[in-house]
Design an enzyme around this catalytic site. Structure first.
Site, PDB file in Angstrom:
ATOM      1  N   HIS A 282       0.961  -1.240   0.134  1.00 51.31           N
ATOM      2  CA  HIS A 282      -0.055   0.027  -0.027  1.00 51.31           C
ATOM      3  C   HIS A 282       0.947   1.118   0.056  1.00 51.31           C
ATOM      4  O   HIS A 282       1.806   1.370  -0.729  1.00 51.31           O
ATOM      5  CB  HIS A 282      -0.863  -0.132   1.117  1.00 51.31           C
ATOM      6  N   HIS A 321      -2.122  -1.999 -10.133  1.00 47.83           N
ATOM      7  CA  HIS A 321      -3.111  -1.493  -9.131  1.00 47.83           C
ATOM      8  C   HIS A 321      -4.335  -2.447  -9.053  1.00 47.83           C
ATOM      9  O   HIS A 321      -4.519  -2.992 -10.032  1.00 47.83           O
ATOM     10  CB  HIS A 321      -3.496  -0.012  -9.463  1.00 47.83           C
ATOM     11  N   ASP A 378       2.736   5.869  -6.567  1.00 43.97           N
ATOM     12  CA  ASP A 378       4.039   5.581  -5.754  1.00 43.97           C
ATOM     13  C   ASP A 378       5.375   5.276  -6.835  1.00 43.97           C
ATOM     14  O   ASP A 378       6.369   5.516  -6.264  1.00 43.97           O
ATOM     15  CB  ASP A 378       4.048   4.482  -4.895  1.00 43.97           C
TER      16      ASP A 378
HETATM   17  N1  CMC Z   1       5.049  -6.601 -10.373  1.00 43.44           N
HETATM   18  C1  CMC Z   1       5.201  -7.620 -10.795  1.00 43.44           C
HETATM   19  N2  CMC Z   1       4.091  -8.549 -11.204  1.00 43.44           N
HETATM   20  C2  CMC Z   1       3.073  -7.913 -10.629  1.00 43.44           C
HETATM   21  C3  CMC Z   1       2.801  -6.964  -9.961  1.00 43.44           C
HETATM   22  C4  CMC Z   1       4.426  -6.069  -9.802  1.00 43.44           C
HETATM   23  N3  CMC Z   1       4.108  -4.899  -9.334  1.00 43.44           N
HETATM   24  N4  CMC Z   1       1.587  -6.539  -9.542  1.00 43.44           N
HETATM   25  C5  CMC Z   1       0.969  -7.441  -9.707  1.00 43.44           C
HETATM   26  N5  CMC Z   1       1.816  -8.483 -10.388  1.00 43.44           N
HETATM   27  C6  CMC Z   1       1.250  -9.871 -10.935  1.00 43.44           C
HETATM   28  C7  CMC Z   1       0.971 -10.852 -10.380  1.00 43.44           C
HETATM   29  O1  CMC Z   1       2.137 -11.760 -10.044  1.00 43.44           O
HETATM   30  C8  CMC Z   1      -0.096 -11.576 -10.852  1.00 43.44           C
HETATM   31  O2  CMC Z   1       0.628 -12.495 -11.893  1.00 43.44           O
HETATM   32  P1  CMC Z   1       0.008 -14.021 -12.118  1.00 43.44           P
HETATM   33  O3  CMC Z   1      -1.522 -13.585 -12.614  1.00 43.44           O
HETATM   34  O4  CMC Z   1       0.953 -14.464 -12.990  1.00 43.44           O
HETATM   35  O5  CMC Z   1       0.113 -14.491 -10.827  1.00 43.44           O
HETATM   36  C9  CMC Z   1      -0.914 -10.584 -11.403  1.00 43.44           C
HETATM   37  O6  CMC Z   1       0.072  -9.328 -11.718  1.00 43.44           O
HETATM   38  C10 CMC Z   1      -1.918 -10.118 -10.821  1.00 43.44           C
HETATM   39  O7  CMC Z   1      -1.733  -9.442  -9.450  1.00 43.44           O
HETATM   40  P2  CMC Z   1      -2.279  -9.582  -8.157  1.00 43.44           P
HETATM   41  O8  CMC Z   1      -1.347  -9.573  -6.827  1.00 43.44           O
HETATM   42  O9  CMC Z   1      -3.362 -10.425  -7.984  1.00 43.44           O
HETATM   43  O10 CMC Z   1      -3.024  -8.028  -8.124  1.00 43.44           O
HETATM   44  P3  CMC Z   1      -3.623  -7.377  -6.870  1.00 43.44           P
HETATM   45  O11 CMC Z   1      -4.707  -6.456  -7.634  1.00 43.44           O
HETATM   46  O12 CMC Z   1      -4.170  -7.994  -5.825  1.00 43.44           O
HETATM   47  O13 CMC Z   1      -2.268  -6.406  -6.412  1.00 43.44           O
HETATM   48  C11 CMC Z   1      -1.048  -4.450  -6.066  1.00 43.44           C
HETATM   49  C12 CMC Z   1      -2.472  -4.998  -6.818  1.00 43.44           C
HETATM   50  C13 CMC Z   1      -0.822  -3.090  -6.105  1.00 43.44           C
HETATM   51  C14 CMC Z   1      -1.024  -4.970  -4.476  1.00 43.44           C
HETATM   52  C15 CMC Z   1       0.082  -5.243  -6.786  1.00 43.44           C
HETATM   53  O14 CMC Z   1      -0.082  -4.726  -8.032  1.00 43.44           O
HETATM   54  C16 CMC Z   1       1.565  -5.011  -6.136  1.00 43.44           C
HETATM   55  O15 CMC Z   1       2.029  -5.812  -5.288  1.00 43.44           O
HETATM   56  N6  CMC Z   1       2.048  -3.736  -6.936  1.00 43.44           N
HETATM   57  C17 CMC Z   1       3.408  -3.319  -6.168  1.00 43.44           C
HETATM   58  C18 CMC Z   1       3.289  -2.726  -4.815  1.00 43.44           C
HETATM   59  C19 CMC Z   1       2.755  -1.142  -5.039  1.00 43.44           C
HETATM   60  O16 CMC Z   1       3.286  -0.576  -6.115  1.00 43.44           O
HETATM   61  N7  CMC Z   1       1.728  -0.823  -4.489  1.00 43.44           N
HETATM   62  C20 CMC Z   1       1.148   0.622  -4.531  1.00 43.44           C
HETATM   63  C21 CMC Z   1      -0.193   0.435  -5.017  1.00 43.44           C
HETATM   64  S1  CMC Z   1      -0.884   2.155  -5.490  1.00 43.44           S
HETATM   65  C22 CMC Z   1      -0.616   3.251  -3.940  1.00 43.44           C
HETATM   66  C23 CMC Z   1      -1.689   2.594  -2.830  1.00 43.44           C
HETATM   67  O17 CMC Z   1      -2.904   2.431  -3.288  1.00 43.44           O
HETATM   68  O18 CMC Z   1      -1.412   2.211  -1.984  1.00 43.44           O
END
Ligand code: CMC
Length: 444
Positions: A282, A321, A378
């Site tokens: 987050h 996201h 971010d």
């Molecule tokens: N780098 C590489 N792969 C990723 C990333 C990433 N940053 N984010 C998601 N994926 C992949 C993930 O491995 C999955 O792949 P697969 O389908 O092969 O298993 C797919 O994309 C879907 O990911 P998810 O974890 O199911 O997606 P989510 O909606 O649960 O997660 C998130 C959203 C923001 C937590 C995630 O994209 C992430 O961890 N990003 C990095 C951390 C980040 O930048 N967070 C700040 C978010 S914006 C500010 C805020 O609101 O706090």
């Protein structure tokens, strides 16, 4: 709060006649469930039972990926189109033309203030920035290397002990006073945490300065009689705060609503939000992004790093996201603010080139495009904070200051919502049932 005006959502299609017919193949029975605003009520499924003993059908939705937990008139997001609006106003217009305190007013009261309302609001916030002297004493009790988010969370929670009347959450005037105090005092607490880590004396607020300037002064003032912020820096900071001010039902806001639903005081609820924001998935992502850029070090190392991400070794922080699947409109605005701040500080940062290369390669790579992963808020914000002279530990604290009006606006909406009750999800129990206790000397 008399100035609050809730307006009905303008985006929902009138679907009063719509319904869903469900056939339970276990029993052959059919049920009709109303559809309103594109949703069915989970409780309407409870009538679907195998027999009288059956508890009834529930929905299973870990991480609430497809569950609306409230009706809200504060923030609208269209993740596919990259649209973000506060009370119907596009984020691009607010970032360009409004101030952070004006946006805070908008989020909380539902309408943009007129001149007189804004003056009154600004005066209220400005004259509540000081904290009780005892707050200084307990901030001093933290270790020299305490993370400022831990310090902020603890000191926000501690404010409830200074304002015990805050628990009167059904009293409109009391609610208003705590909202003002939270928005006014969070920057002071944040600045104390920063100065503590530096071993520098805490700086008291200066009521002659605007919100962003005052915060910069409390961070950076040394021996000068009057702190004067570079207006370009203060403006960039104000824009960043606007971009972070609300984001509907994200992890920290849901934490604020969930904790607040127990009818605890707003300081305790907002402290829960600070805790949720601290996590690297987050608000903690902005710190992780800069650490990642530092680790990559130079543009030549970017392709190797991307291969590691694709191999599943780690995530590309600042990308992806839960809601935005096209682009994050905040990231676009921040990218421009990066240039403004570098111009004002007269510096550049070699990590900017690393970030730009990462973005370029990732946006061309099928791994990222297939999963709809784009830079989020971010990705570039850390570079600005670093240019302002802030250590990485402070990045998420800046996010928390920006998000405070959103947290309190959502808390206020929740406590006034007659449909809300104490948050209490259900579970699917997967453990053992009804076993006899085994004395310790008879266990294997
Ligand atoms: N780098 C590489 N792969 C990723 C990333 C990433 N940053 N984010 C998601 N994926 C992949 C993930 O491995 C999955 O792949 P697969 O389908 O092969 O298993 C797919 O994309 C879907 O990911 P998810 O974890 O199911 O997606 P989510 O909606 O649960 O997660 C998130 C959203 C923001 C937590 C995630 O994209 C992430 O961890 N990003 C990095 C951390 C980040 O930048 N967070 C700040 C978010 S914006 C500010 C805020 O609101 O706090």
């Amino acid at each position: 709060m008399s100035e609050t005006q809730e307006s009905a959502g303008t985006t929902s299609v009138a679907t009063a006649q719509a319904s869903l017919t469900v056939v339970d193949n276990r029993t052959g029975k059919s049920y009709e469930v109303p559809i309103t605003d594109g949703t069915v009520r989970a409780m309407d499924l409870r009538q679907i039972k195998v027999d009288d003993e059956d508890f009834g059908l529930m929905t299973y939705d870990p991480a609430y990926t497809n569950t609306a937990s409230c009706r809200s008139a504060i923030t609208f997001i269209d993740g596919d189109k990259g649209i973000l609006e506060y009370r119907g106003y596009p984020i691009e217009q607010l970032a360009e033309q409004a101030t952070f305190l004006e946006v805070a007013y908008l989020l909380i009261f539902g309408e943009l203030p007129n001149r007189e309302q804004l003056d009154r609001w600004t005066h209220a916030i400005t004259t509540h920035t000081f904290v009780h002297e005892n707050v200084k004493s307990f901030v001093e009790g933290f270790r020299y290397d305490a993370h400022p988010m831990g310090m902020l969370q603890a000191s926000v929670a501690a404010l409830s002990t200074f304002y015990p009347e805050a628990k009167e959450i059904h009293d409109e005037q009391v609610r208003y006073e705590q909202i003002v105090r939270l928005i006014a005092k969070v920057p002071t607490l944040a600045a104390f945490a920063f100065r503590h880590a530096k071993g520098m004396p805490y700086v008291y607020p200066d009521n002659d300065l605007n919100y962003a300037e005052n915060f910069l002064g409390m961070l950076f003032k040394i021996a000068e009689l009057k702190y004067q912020a570079d207006p370009r820096i203060a403006k960039a900071l104000d824009v960043l705060l606007i971009l972070h001010a609300d984001h509907e039902q994200n992890c920290s806001t849901s934490a604020v609503r969930s904790v607040g639903s127990s009818q605890v005081d707003p300081y305790s609820a907002v402290a829960a939000g600070v805790g949720a924001l601290y996590g690297p998935l987050h608000g903690g992502a902005n710190q992780s992004v800069l650490e990642m850029l530092q680790r990559i070090g130079s543009v030549e190392n970017v392709p190797g790093f991307i291969e590691g991400v694709k191999a599943g070794n780690e995530r590309l922080m600042g990308f992806g996201h839960r809601v935005y699947k096209n682009f994050d409109p905040r990231a676009k605005i921040i990218k421009k603010a990066v240039d403004d701040v570098f111009e004002a500080t007269g510096t550049t940062n070699p990590l900017l080139a690393v970030a730009q290369e990462l973005e370029k390669i990732a946006l061309e790579d099928e791994y990222f495009t297939k999963r709809k992963l784009y830079p989020n808020v971010d990705f570039y914000s850390g570079l600005i904070y670093e240019a302002l002279g802030l250590p990485v530990e402070m990045f998420t604290v800046l996010f928390a200051i920006g998000r405070t009006p959103g947290w309190v606006a959502q808390w206020l909406e929740m406590v006034q919502d007659k449909e809300q009750k104490i948050a209490r999800p259900r579970q699917i129990y997967t453990g053992d049932r009804t076993r006899d206790y085994v004395p310790i000397d008879q266990r294997g």
